[in-house]
Design a protein around this motif. Structure first.
Motif, PDB file in Angstrom:
ATOM      1  N   TYR A 138       0.843  -1.196   0.000  1.00 56.80           N
ATOM      2  CA  TYR A 138       0.000   0.000   0.000  1.00 56.80           C
ATOM      3  C   TYR A 138       0.878   1.246   0.000  1.00 56.80           C
ATOM      4  N   ALA A 139       0.241   2.381  -0.243  1.00 51.40           N
ATOM      5  CA  ALA A 139       0.906   3.676  -0.132  1.00 51.40           C
ATOM      6  C   ALA A 139       0.345   4.405   1.083  1.00 51.40           C
ATOM      7  N   VAL A 140       1.188   5.200   1.736  1.00 53.53           N
ATOM      8  CA  VAL A 140       0.734   6.038   2.847  1.00 53.53           C
ATOM      9  C   VAL A 140       1.322   7.433   2.686  1.00 53.53           C
ATOM     10  N   SER A 141       0.584   8.417   3.158  1.00 53.98           N
ATOM     11  CA  SER A 141       1.037   9.804   3.103  1.00 53.98           C
ATOM     12  C   SER A 141       1.491  10.247   4.487  1.00 53.98           C
ATOM     13  N   ALA A 142       2.603  10.959   4.528  1.00 56.07           N
ATOM     14  CA  ALA A 142       3.128  11.465   5.791  1.00 56.07           C
ATOM     15  C   ALA A 142       2.220  12.562   6.331  1.00 56.07           C
ATOM     16  N   SER A 143       2.312  12.795   7.633  1.00 53.07           N
ATOM     17  CA  SER A 143       1.501  13.847   8.249  1.00 53.07           C
ATOM     18  C   SER A 143       1.915  15.234   7.754  1.00 53.07           C
ATOM     19  N   ASP A 144       3.174  15.380   7.326  1.00 56.27           N
ATOM     20  CA  ASP A 144       3.649  16.628   6.733  1.00 56.27           C
ATOM     21  C   ASP A 144       3.253  16.637   5.254  1.00 56.27           C
ATOM     22  N   PRO A 145       2.376  17.546   4.835  1.00 56.13           N
ATOM     23  CA  PRO A 145       1.926  17.545   3.437  1.00 56.13           C
ATOM     24  C   PRO A 145       3.057  17.734   2.433  1.00 56.13           C
ATOM     25  N   ALA A 146       4.159  18.340   2.863  1.00 57.83           N
ATOM     26  CA  ALA A 146       5.273  18.588   1.951  1.00 57.83           C
ATOM     27  C   ALA A 146       6.195  17.377   1.811  1.00 57.83           C
ATOM     28  N   ALA A 147       6.009  16.380   2.650  1.00 62.40           N
ATOM     29  CA  ALA A 147       6.888  15.204   2.626  1.00 62.40           C
ATOM     30  C   ALA A 147       6.448  14.220   1.554  1.00 62.40           C
ATOM     31  N   GLU A 148       7.406  13.464   1.047  1.00 60.80           N
ATOM     32  CA  GLU A 148       7.103  12.451   0.041  1.00 60.80           C
ATOM     33  C   GLU A 148       6.346  11.281   0.666  1.00 60.80           C
ATOM     34  N   SER A 149       5.502  10.655  -0.145  1.00 59.10           N
ATOM     35  CA  SER A 149       4.748   9.492   0.319  1.00 59.10           C
ATOM     36  C   SER A 149       5.668   8.289   0.486  1.00 59.10           C
ATOM     37  N   MET A 150       5.143   7.252   1.116  1.00 61.54           N
ATOM     38  CA  MET A 150       5.918   6.044   1.391  1.00 61.54           C
ATOM     39  C   MET A 150       5.142   4.810   0.967  1.00 61.54           C
ATOM     40  N   LEU A 151       5.853   3.702   0.865  1.00 63.29           N
ATOM     41  CA  LEU A 151       5.244   2.404   0.616  1.00 63.29           C
ATOM     42  C   LEU A 151       5.197   1.611   1.914  1.00 63.29           C
ATOM     43  N   VAL A 152       4.150   0.817   2.046  1.00 62.42           N
ATOM     44  CA  VAL A 152       3.997  -0.080   3.189  1.00 62.42           C
ATOM     45  C   VAL A 152       3.848  -1.505   2.665  1.00 62.42           C
ATOM     46  N   ILE A 153       4.658  -2.414   3.193  1.00 61.85           N
ATOM     47  CA  ILE A 153       4.472  -3.842   2.929  1.00 61.85           C
ATOM     48  C   ILE A 153       3.907  -4.449   4.206  1.00 61.85           C
ATOM     49  N   LEU A 154       2.669  -4.885   4.114  1.00 62.11           N
ATOM     50  CA  LEU A 154       1.938  -5.429   5.255  1.00 62.11           C
ATOM     51  C   LEU A 154       1.975  -6.950   5.188  1.00 62.11           C
ATOM     52  N   SER A 155       2.403  -7.592   6.271  1.00 60.96           N
ATOM     53  CA  SER A 155       2.491  -9.056   6.309  1.00 60.96           C
ATOM     54  C   SER A 155       1.679  -9.583   7.482  1.00 60.96           C
ATOM     55  N   LEU A 156       0.697 -10.447   7.176  1.00 62.82           N
ATOM     56  CA  LEU A 156      -0.090 -11.117   8.210  1.00 62.82           C
ATOM     57  C   LEU A 156       0.587 -12.450   8.501  1.00 62.82           C
ATOM     58  N   ARG A 157       1.024 -12.642   9.731  1.00 66.66           N
ATOM     59  CA  ARG A 157       1.849 -13.792  10.075  1.00 66.66           C
ATOM     60  C   ARG A 157       1.026 -14.932  10.678  1.00 66.66           C
ATOM     61  N   THR A 158       1.575 -16.135  10.583  1.00 62.44           N
ATOM     62  CA  THR A 158       0.864 -17.314  11.065  1.00 62.44           C
ATOM     63  C   THR A 158       0.682 -17.305  12.578  1.00 62.44           C
ATOM     64  N   ASP A 159       1.505 -16.550  13.314  1.00 60.47           N
ATOM     65  CA  ASP A 159       1.328 -16.464  14.767  1.00 60.47           C
ATOM     66  C   ASP A 159       0.346 -15.354  15.146  1.00 60.47           C
ATOM     67  N   GLU A 160      -0.366 -14.814  14.128  1.00 66.61           N
ATOM     68  CA  GLU A 160      -1.400 -13.790  14.284  1.00 66.61           C
ATOM     69  C   GLU A 160      -0.845 -12.429  14.687  1.00 66.61           C
ATOM     70  N   SER A 161       0.446 -12.232  14.507  1.00 69.87           N
ATOM     71  CA  SER A 161       1.016 -10.897  14.614  1.00 69.87           C
ATOM     72  C   SER A 161       1.033 -10.288  13.212  1.00 69.87           C
ATOM     73  N   VAL A 162       1.364  -9.006  13.139  1.00 73.28           N
ATOM     74  CA  VAL A 162       1.431  -8.304  11.854  1.00 73.28           C
ATOM     75  C   VAL A 162       2.795  -7.635  11.748  1.00 73.28           C
ATOM     76  N   GLU A 163       3.379  -7.729  10.581  1.00 71.01           N
ATOM     77  CA  GLU A 163       4.681  -7.126  10.310  1.00 71.01           C
ATOM     78  C   GLU A 163       4.478  -6.002   9.299  1.00 71.01           C
ATOM     79  N   VAL A 164       5.090  -4.862   9.566  1.00 70.18           N
ATOM     80  CA  VAL A 164       4.966  -3.717   8.663  1.00 70.18           C
ATOM     81  C   VAL A 164       6.359  -3.238   8.278  1.00 70.18           C
ATOM     82  N   ARG A 165       6.580  -3.105   6.987  1.00 74.37           N
ATOM     83  CA  ARG A 165       7.809  -2.496   6.471  1.00 74.37           C
ATOM     84  C   ARG A 165       7.454  -1.148   5.868  1.00 74.37           C
ATOM     85  N   LEU A 166       8.113  -0.120   6.345  1.00 68.86           N
ATOM     86  CA  LEU A 166       7.866   1.248   5.897  1.00 68.86           C
ATOM     87  C   LEU A 166       9.047   1.688   5.039  1.00 68.86           C
ATOM     88  N   ILE A 167       8.760   2.105   3.804  1.00 68.43           N
ATOM     89  CA  ILE A 167       9.831   2.374   2.834  1.00 68.43           C
ATOM     90  C   ILE A 167       9.591   3.705   2.122  1.00 68.43           C
TER      91      ILE A 167
END
Length: 202
Positions: A138-167
């Motif tokens: 997914y894409a996410v926008s920073a709280s600062d409107p002047a900042a560049e957007s980022m990518l999010v890689i969302l991973s749903l894990r078998t132990d029912e936790s969630v992993e997020v990579r912010l790039i």
């Protein structure tokens, strides 16, 4: 006598024997379909009202860029909307002050924005490493409107936790040697989140 035997009707027992394999095949197919549906059911990852996934950034410096080790993350998620046109959740981050810098909120309830064209690419079903039931980008926008957007890689894990990579790719440093603005710098961080009640303390 033989002619009379040929003229007899088939016994019901023989009909039952012929139908039995067909019934077994149909039953096996139904069980298989139910099992497949159960494997694809990710609804258990959805957060209820008053819940959130909470966690902190991975502390190892080799796994971080542009983020301090004090950054925490909060995620709300509707797993049933992972493949839909609307955001399936929202991300917030909080970086506590350290005496020289004030608190920072890089993301503040930022919706996980689907990238529509990505749905037609194999990257939409990204697979990497064991222990991950589903990955999504997914894409996410920073709280600062002047900042560049980022990518999010969302991973749903078998132990029912969630992993997020912010790039964020960021921009190349200027040839003049001047420092880039905060919203133009490269960012990479890995967050391991678990479900909790409340708002993760921020």
């Amino acid at each position: 006598m033989s002619r009379g035997r040929r003229g007899r009707r088939p016994r019901p027992r023989r009909v039952a024997r012929r139908r039995a394999p067909l019934l077994l095949v149909a039953l096996a197919g139904a069980i298989g379909a139910a099992g497949a549906a159960g494997c694809d059911d990710l609804s258990r990852f959805s957060t209820a009202e008053g819940e959130a996934y909470c966690g902190a950034i991975t502390l190892g410096g080799a796994f971080r860029a542009g983020l301090s080790p004090r950054v925490q993350m909060r995620l709300s998620l509707d797993a049933g909307a992972l493949d839909g046109p609307e955001p399936p959740g929202a991300l917030s981050t909080y970086e506590a002050p350290d005496g020289t810098t004030p608190e920072r909120r890089l993301l503040d309830g930022a919706p996980l924005r689907p990238i529509s064209a990505l749905a037609h690419d194999p990257l939409s079903r990204l697979e990497f490493g064991d222990g991950r039931e589903r990955n999504a980008v997914y894409a996410v926008s920073a709280s600062d409107p002047a900042a560049e957007s980022m990518l999010v890689i969302l991973s749903l894990r078998t132990d029912e936790s969630v992993e997020v990579r912010l790039i964020r790719a960021g921009q190349a440093p200027p040839a003049s040697g001047e420092a880039l603005g905060p919203g133009q710098r490269q960012i990479f961080g890995v967050f391991r989140l678990t479900r909790r009640s409340g708002t993760c303390g921020f």
